[in-house]
Structure formats: C-alpha cells, structure tokens
Design a protein around this motif. Structure first.
Motif, mmCIF file in Angstrom:
data_model
loop_
_atom_site.group_PDB
_atom_site.id
_atom_site.type_symbol
_atom_site.label_atom_id
_atom_site.label_comp_id
_atom_site.label_asym_id
_atom_site.label_seq_id
_atom_site.Cartn_x
_atom_site.Cartn_y
_atom_site.Cartn_z
ATOM 1 N N ALA A 40 0.852 -1.189 0.000
ATOM 2 C CA ALA A 40 0.000 0.000 0.000
ATOM 3 C C ALA A 40 0.891 1.243 0.000
ATOM 4 C CB ALA A 40 -0.883 -0.003 1.245
ATOM 5 N N GLU A 43 2.947 1.741 2.847
ATOM 6 C CA GLU A 43 3.939 0.696 3.110
ATOM 7 C C GLU A 43 5.072 0.712 2.080
ATOM 8 O OE1 GLU A 43 0.270 -2.148 4.700
ATOM 9 O OE2 GLU A 43 0.990 -2.255 2.644
ATOM 10 N N HIS A 66 -10.132 -5.247 3.370
ATOM 11 C CA HIS A 66 -11.095 -6.310 3.043
ATOM 12 C C HIS A 66 -11.169 -6.652 1.552
ATOM 13 C CE1 HIS A 66 -12.096 -6.145 7.199
ATOM 14 N NE2 HIS A 66 -12.484 -4.892 7.105
ATOM 15 N N GLY A 92 0.454 -5.110 5.880
ATOM 16 C CA GLY A 92 -0.443 -5.755 6.833
ATOM 17 C C GLY A 92 -1.368 -6.759 6.171
ATOM 18 N N THR A 116 2.608 -6.182 10.190
ATOM 19 C CA THR A 116 1.720 -6.087 11.361
ATOM 20 C C THR A 116 1.680 -7.491 11.990
ATOM 21 O OG1 THR A 116 -0.361 -6.740 10.310
ATOM 22 C CG2 THR A 116 0.253 -4.424 10.103
ATOM 23 N N SER A 120 -2.334 -13.109 8.696
ATOM 24 C CA SER A 120 -2.917 -13.669 7.468
ATOM 25 C C SER A 120 -1.897 -14.495 6.678
ATOM 26 C CB SER A 120 -3.464 -12.524 6.610
ATOM 27 O OG SER A 120 -3.877 -12.984 5.369
ATOM 28 N N THR A 123 -2.004 -18.357 7.022
ATOM 29 C CA THR A 123 -3.236 -19.121 6.812
ATOM 30 C C THR A 123 -3.531 -19.321 5.324
ATOM 31 O OG1 THR A 123 -4.940 -17.398 6.561
ATOM 32 C CG2 THR A 123 -4.159 -17.822 8.800
ATOM 33 N N VAL A 125 -6.539 -18.925 4.268
ATOM 34 C CA VAL A 125 -7.862 -18.286 4.192
ATOM 35 C C VAL A 125 -7.781 -17.019 3.351
ATOM 36 C CG1 VAL A 125 -9.709 -17.217 5.546
ATOM 37 C CG2 VAL A 125 -8.457 -19.177 6.477
ATOM 38 N N PRO A 158 2.219 2.228 14.625
ATOM 39 C CA PRO A 158 1.816 2.976 15.814
ATOM 40 C C PRO A 158 1.284 2.062 16.922
ATOM 41 C CG PRO A 158 0.854 3.917 13.816
ATOM 42 C CD PRO A 158 1.499 2.633 13.416
ATOM 43 N N SER A 165 -3.606 -5.281 16.438
ATOM 44 C CA SER A 165 -3.283 -6.525 15.730
ATOM 45 C C SER A 165 -2.677 -7.549 16.691
ATOM 46 C CB SER A 165 -2.460 -6.293 14.458
ATOM 47 O OG SER A 165 -1.157 -5.905 14.709
ATOM 48 N N HIS A 172 -6.669 -15.359 18.223
ATOM 49 C CA HIS A 172 -6.363 -16.608 17.509
ATOM 50 C C HIS A 172 -6.021 -17.710 18.514
ATOM 51 C CE1 HIS A 172 -5.020 -14.269 13.648
ATOM 52 N NE2 HIS A 172 -6.316 -14.498 13.657
HETATM 53 P P1 NAD Z 1 -4.068 -3.474 7.591
HETATM 54 O O1 NAD Z 1 -3.323 -4.378 6.684
HETATM 55 O O2 NAD Z 1 -5.331 -2.897 7.069
HETATM 56 O O3 NAD Z 1 -3.060 -2.316 8.031
HETATM 57 C C1 NAD Z 1 -3.486 -1.268 8.880
HETATM 58 C C2 NAD Z 1 -2.741 0.023 8.535
HETATM 59 O O4 NAD Z 1 -1.385 -0.067 9.001
HETATM 60 C C3 NAD Z 1 -2.632 0.319 7.041
HETATM 61 O O5 NAD Z 1 -2.849 1.685 6.829
HETATM 62 C C4 NAD Z 1 -1.185 -0.045 6.713
HETATM 63 O O6 NAD Z 1 -0.688 0.647 5.588
HETATM 64 C C5 NAD Z 1 -0.489 0.358 7.991
HETATM 65 N N1 NAD Z 1 0.786 -0.337 8.246
HETATM 66 C C6 NAD Z 1 1.049 -1.642 8.056
HETATM 67 N N2 NAD Z 1 2.286 -1.927 8.496
HETATM 68 C C7 NAD Z 1 2.823 -0.777 8.964
HETATM 69 C C8 NAD Z 1 4.069 -0.443 9.566
HETATM 70 N N3 NAD Z 1 4.999 -1.374 9.809
HETATM 71 N N4 NAD Z 1 4.286 0.848 9.938
HETATM 72 C C9 NAD Z 1 3.321 1.779 9.760
HETATM 73 N N5 NAD Z 1 2.114 1.513 9.205
HETATM 74 C C10 NAD Z 1 1.869 0.249 8.815
HETATM 75 O O7 NAD Z 1 -4.414 -4.164 9.000
HETATM 76 P P2 NAD Z 1 -4.068 -5.605 9.611
HETATM 77 O O8 NAD Z 1 -4.572 -5.594 11.002
HETATM 78 O O9 NAD Z 1 -2.670 -6.005 9.362
HETATM 79 O O10 NAD Z 1 -4.950 -6.612 8.742
HETATM 80 C C11 NAD Z 1 -6.360 -6.637 8.846
HETATM 81 C C12 NAD Z 1 -6.946 -7.381 7.663
HETATM 82 O O11 NAD Z 1 -6.386 -8.661 7.549
HETATM 83 C C13 NAD Z 1 -8.470 -7.558 7.794
HETATM 84 O O12 NAD Z 1 -9.053 -7.366 6.525
HETATM 85 C C14 NAD Z 1 -8.597 -9.004 8.221
HETATM 86 O O13 NAD Z 1 -9.832 -9.567 7.840
HETATM 87 C C15 NAD Z 1 -7.434 -9.640 7.484
HETATM 88 N N6 NAD Z 1 -6.954 -10.870 8.127
HETATM 89 C C16 NAD Z 1 -6.998 -12.004 7.389
HETATM 90 C C17 NAD Z 1 -6.565 -13.190 7.946
HETATM 91 C C18 NAD Z 1 -6.598 -14.444 7.119
HETATM 92 O O14 NAD Z 1 -6.240 -15.500 7.600
HETATM 93 N N7 NAD Z 1 -6.998 -14.385 5.871
HETATM 94 C C19 NAD Z 1 -6.072 -13.230 9.271
HETATM 95 C C20 NAD Z 1 -6.017 -12.041 9.994
HETATM 96 C C21 NAD Z 1 -6.465 -10.859 9.409
#
Ligand code: NAD
Length: 351
Positions: A40, A43, A66, A92, A116, A120, A123, A125, A158, A165, A172
């Motif tokens: 992203a 990132e 999502h 993330g 993060t 994911s 898995t 998934v 942050p 997370s 989990h």
């Molecule tokens: P995310 O990926 O949406 O990231 C959150 C924010 O943090 C984003 O703005 C990202 O750019 C920023 N970011 C990421 N790493 C950073 C870093 N090191 N420094 C600064 N900013 C950073 O959030 P998330 O919690 O990692 O993931 C959530 C998503 O993952 C949800 O959609 C959830 O459903 C999915 N998920 C899927 C599984 C699976 O097994 N498929 C498991 C867990 C979560």
C-alpha cells in the motif's frame, strides 16, 4: 489420545534486518524472472527499503481493506499483462489479502513480508468483498510459500495498531482452545503464541521501538496464526464475523470487546484451556490473567464504544446461534448469548 492434525506447508525466514537478503535468496531459489511487489502507499517506503536494487517487473500500490473485488480484478489483470511469476506482499493483512486474491485465480506463488501482527500470512484463508459483502474461503493455493519476518519493519507501526493486531493474535490463541479442529498440537502452539504475545505487548505499548519486544511479538503472532490456521474458527470468531458483517463494526475493536466475554463464558468448561491460558499469562487463573493484560493495554473494551446498539442484541443472537461450533465446550442457549453480548456491550470486567 486420538486426533487428526494438519500442518500447512510453508517456509519461514525470521531475522531482524535480514529481509533484503532473504528476499534475494527467495527470488534466486525460485528462479523468479517477473516479480510483482504489492505494498500500500503507506507501506511503499518499507518495500523500497527491502527491495533495493533487486529486479522488479511490477510495483502495485492500490490496496484497500477487506480486498474489494474491483481492486483484486485490476491487480490480477496487471499481473497477467506483465506475466508475473512471483508475488511479493509487503504490509499488513490487507496487503497480504490482495496477494492471496491474485493467487486464488492465477496460482502465482506468494512470498509474504508482514509488517503487522494480523497473521494472514500463515493461513490458507482468503477474503474478498463484493458489494459490501465479505466472502471468505480456504484454499491451499493462497497460502504464502514463504514468509519473511523482519521485526525492524514493524518499528513504525503505531501503538494503537500494534495493540489492535496483537489482540487479534491473542484471539487466535484463545479461540484455538475450542475451535472445530482444535487438537493437542495446535493448542500447544496457541499456548506458546499467547505467552509470547502477552509478554511483549505491554512492553511495546510503553516503548514502541523496543526491537527485542517487537521480535517476540512477531514470533508469537506467527505461532498464533499457525495455531488458528490449524484449529479453525471457534465461538469468538463466529460472533465477531456476524457482528462485523451485519452491523459494519470495526474489525479489531470488535474482537477486542468480545474476546474477554467468550473466555469468561467458555473457560470453566475446559480444564485444559483454563490451565494453558493461565500458564501462558503467568496468572493464577485464565480470567484474571486476561483481565490484567487488558488493564495494561490501551484497548477498546465495550461494543457500545464502537457503534453497536443494545437493541441489536436479540437479532445478533438469532444470527449467531445457528453457527455456534459443535466443538464449543459448553452448549449455548439464546439466554447465554444474550448475556455474553450484554457484557461485551458494557465492557464488563471478567476478574
Ligand atoms: P491493515 O493491513 O489494514 O493495516 C493497517 C494500517 O497499518 C494500514 O494503513 C497499513 O498501511 C499500515 N501499516 C502496516 N504496516 C505498517 C508499519 N509497519 N508501519 C506503519 N504503518 C503500517 O491491518 P491488519 O490488522 O494487518 O490486517 C487486517 C486485515 O487482515 C483484515 O481485513 C482481516 O480480515 C485480514 N486478516 C486475514 C486473515 C486471514 O487468515 N486471511 C487473518 C487475519 C487478518
């Protein structure tokens, strides 16, 4: 003792400051000639630091939470046009999710570099959102072939996102204790994940650039996700899935509010879960251990704070009841679920 256990095939390269060399080794070992980097915009700097002078065919920075189907379709088309043969995700769960969406249709292997603790990457998934409805499924082709963990990449995350997370990882572990495919192997992994995450999170809340704690959290988050990938979704994840989908509640905050109440409801019915959770949290019992951890962290505790209405409880109960897993250690009545949701609504203490 009798059980069926499945371990997903995946390599892991873990080491602070080693993501560039690890990625170079992966590209060489896989003889990849057309690498697509998915990260992203927020990132991108991390991704550029990892990639350095390595040869990249395609950079992709359109990532959204999502995985909206339109974004997935555009990324898939771009990957095909550039004949991509290796997907590298840096970011993330949302970024990993986009790589999985491409792998789902196009079968291209993934090297995942998580930044993060969502997990994911460990898995099989996938999730895709079509017209505001999220569909999920599991298929081994979306499991990243290799995960590269480099805790230095998480130093910029942050505190609020780190805690959110990190609590996701704790969910989990706790749900793995009573999920449909829970077994002694994934429960042992869940206990280790819980111990490690619970020790590291309060340190990071105080000192976000503590590299040792970041390493411990990343290691624990991996163990948690492996346990969950093997054990499946228990009562906690079923409740959160319904609440998130039906009332559009924020993912992390919903998990954080519901988890203590599911533990409170289930744990007395499972002696092994009680013992493992208490031991992992270095507490006399599971409830007081989780309560003390929450007290030490800036986290959302009440569903009333995240836009959930008390009047939605009866409908929520109706939606959740049919999907309560048979594996749950206690049978669940409508009255039980109402109480769990009432307590989550007010953020009741469990100690
Ligand atoms: P995310 O990926 O949406 O990231 C959150 C924010 O943090 C984003 O703005 C990202 O750019 C920023 N970011 C990421 N790493 C950073 C870093 N090191 N420094 C600064 N900013 C950073 O959030 P998330 O919690 O990692 O993931 C959530 C998503 O993952 C949800 O959609 C959830 O459903 C999915 N998920 C899927 C599984 C699976 O097994 N498929 C498991 C867990 C979560």
């Amino acid at each position: 003792m009798k059980f069926f256990h499945r371990t997903l095939p995946q390599s892991v390269r873990f080491g602070s400051g080693s993501s560039h060399t690890a990625l170079a080794a992966e590209i060489e070992e896989r003889s990849a000639g057309a690498v697509m980097i998915i990260a992203a915009a927020s990132e991108l700097e991390l991704a550029q630091r990892i990639v350095g002078e390595l040869d990249v065919r395609l950079w992709w920075d359109e990532v959204a939470p999502h995985v909206p189907i339109e974004v997935a379709e555009r990324a898939r088309a771009a990957a095909r046009e550039s004949s991509v043969d290796l997907l590298v995700s840096v970011g993330g769960g949302s970024t990993t999710g986009l790589a999985k969406a491409i792998a789902l249709t196009d079968g291209i292997p993934i090297v995942s570099i998580p930044t993060t603790y969502a997990g994911s990457e460990a898995t099989n998934v996938w999730g895709l959102t079509t017209a505001a409805r999220k569909e999920t499924g599991s298929k081994d082709v979306v499991l990243p072939a290799t995960v590269i963990y480099d805790a230095e990449l998480t130093l910029t995350l942050p505190v609020d996102l780190s805690v959110a997370s990190g609590l996701n990882a704790i969910a989990h572990c706790i749900d793995s204790m009573w999920a449909p495919n829970s077994d002694p192997i994934n429960r042992a992994m869940a206990e280790e994940g819980l111990r490690s995450v619970a020790e590291a999170l309060p340190v990071i809340a105080e000192d976000p650039v503590n590299l040792q704690a970041r390493e411990q959290l990343l290691y624990g988050a991996y163990a948690s996700a492996v346990a969950f990938a093997s054990a499946g979704s228990g009562l906690h994840h079923k409740i959160c899935h319904v609440l998130g989908g039906a009332y559009d509640l924020p993912h992390a905050a919903t998990h954080s509010a519901v988890l203590p109440q599911v533990l409170n409801f289930n744990v007395s019915a499972s002696e092994e879960a009680e013992e493992r959770i208490a031991r992992a949290l270095s507490a006399s019992d599971a409830r007081s251990g989780l309560e003390a951890l929450y007290q030490a962290l800036p986290s959302t505790r009440a569903l009333s704070d995240v836009g959930y209405e008390r009047s939605a409880i009866p409908q929520s109960v109706e939606l959740i009841l049919p999907i309560v897993p048979d594996s749950n250690p206690r049978s669940v009545t409508p009255g039980d679920l109402t109480e769990v949701l009432e307590r989550a609504f007010t953020g009741a203490s469990i100690a």
